[in-house]
Scaffold this active site. Sequence first.
Site, PDB file in Angstrom:
ATOM      1  N   HIS A  71       0.840  -1.204   0.000  1.00  0.00           N
ATOM      2  CA  HIS A  71       0.000   0.000   0.000  1.00  0.00           C
ATOM      3  C   HIS A  71       0.883   1.264   0.000  1.00  0.00           C
ATOM      4  CE1 HIS A  71      -3.416   2.582   1.544  1.00  0.00           C
ATOM      5  NE2 HIS A  71      -2.389   3.226   2.061  1.00  0.00           N
ATOM      6  N   GLU A  72       1.868   1.283   0.900  1.00  0.00           N
ATOM      7  CA  GLU A  72       2.730   2.473   0.992  1.00  0.00           C
ATOM      8  C   GLU A  72       3.543   2.656  -0.291  1.00  0.00           C
ATOM      9  OE1 GLU A  72       1.800   4.250   3.187  1.00  0.00           O
ATOM     10  OE2 GLU A  72       0.973   2.867   4.663  1.00  0.00           O
ATOM     11  N   HIS A  75       1.515   4.174  -3.042  1.00  0.00           N
ATOM     12  CA  HIS A  75       1.271   5.616  -2.923  1.00  0.00           C
ATOM     13  C   HIS A  75       2.214   6.409  -3.835  1.00  0.00           C
ATOM     14  CE1 HIS A  75      -1.933   6.306  -0.188  1.00  0.00           C
ATOM     15  NE2 HIS A  75      -1.385   5.697   0.839  1.00  0.00           N
ATOM     16  N   GLU A 136      -5.926   6.574  -1.584  1.00  0.00           N
ATOM     17  CA  GLU A 136      -5.873   5.447  -0.646  1.00  0.00           C
ATOM     18  C   GLU A 136      -6.439   4.169  -1.276  1.00  0.00           C
ATOM     19  OE1 GLU A 136      -4.268   5.404   2.070  1.00  0.00           O
ATOM     20  OE2 GLU A 136      -3.843   7.553   2.110  1.00  0.00           O
ATOM     21  N   ASP A 140      -4.572   0.717  -1.854  1.00  0.00           N
ATOM     22  CA  ASP A 140      -5.073  -0.557  -1.316  1.00  0.00           C
ATOM     23  C   ASP A 140      -5.046  -1.643  -2.391  1.00  0.00           C
ATOM     24  OD1 ASP A 140      -5.487   0.164   1.293  1.00  0.00           O
ATOM     25  OD2 ASP A 140      -7.631   0.562   1.076  1.00  0.00           O
ATOM     26  N   HIS A 201      -9.131   8.037   3.855  1.00  0.00           N
ATOM     27  CA  HIS A 201      -9.347   6.590   3.756  1.00  0.00           C
ATOM     28  C   HIS A 201     -10.846   6.315   3.734  1.00  0.00           C
ATOM     29  CE1 HIS A 201      -5.505   7.149   5.896  1.00  0.00           C
ATOM     30  NE2 HIS A 201      -5.086   6.137   5.176  1.00  0.00           N
ATOM     31  N   ARG A 207     -12.916  -0.612   2.707  1.00  0.00           N
ATOM     32  CA  ARG A 207     -11.552  -0.906   2.259  1.00  0.00           C
ATOM     33  C   ARG A 207     -11.386  -2.414   2.043  1.00  0.00           C
ATOM     34  NH1 ARG A 207      -6.977   2.388   5.478  1.00  0.00           N
ATOM     35  NH2 ARG A 207      -5.765   1.609   3.717  1.00  0.00           N
TER      36      ARG A 207
HETATM   37 ZN   LIG Z   1      -2.267   5.201   2.553  1.00  0.00          ZN
END
Ligand SMILES: [Zn+2]
Length: 234
Positions: A71-72, A75, A136, A140, A201, A207
Amino acid sequence: MSKFDVAKEWSSLGKPVDRDEWGMTVPTVNAYYNPPGNEIVFPAGIMQFPVFDVEVPQYLSYGAFGSVSGHELSHAFDSTGRHYDQNGNYTDWWTNSTVAGFTERAECFVNQYAKYTVPGPDEKPIHVNGKLTLGENIADAGGVSAAFAAWKKRTAETPNEDLPGLDYFSQDQLFFVSYANWWCGKSRKETAINRIYTDPHAPKWARILGTMANSRDFTESFQCKKKEPTCELW
Ligand SMILES: [Zn+2]
């Protein structure tokens, strides 16, 4: 503490950037990507059971912590991070056709998440803001996809044991159970409404549902009739 924090922030004005400085404290159970630094940061707080543990079967760590790290990383290539180059400079480094392809696929995410709702004060549904949560939601989807690929590579090298009592699940399925378990949560009605307007988020349950709907690996692992992801970017 706020006074101290603000004073500390201002004191760095005009000085060189300290690239070793962290944006979170060590016990924080969270992680972040910092576009200008082109860095991903995982405080010790998140690198613990049940998110990450070297003593448990790897599909559990890959499903939870692996998806967080994916996820990071994603980004860096979401609607905000895409504007930063490899040195963290704000610039447009993509070709026009890449930008056009990205915009079209991103629009799918905006519409998908805008369909999710939470009950408002008068019980009328309030829609998730697809644009506010876009970065976000892209992260995900990309995170799960990268983490699952990493898990498949890892398990081909080192086989894992099944979980006693949960061995009716395949290991691929347990990867997603671990993912969903990590994002499972509960909030008060007022908090849920407030977050719709302020939190980039989507609600935690969205999510889980949104990301699973976008994961071809999920639909294949659970032999869903519909295999095509709702939206797909990375
Ligand atoms: Zn994030």
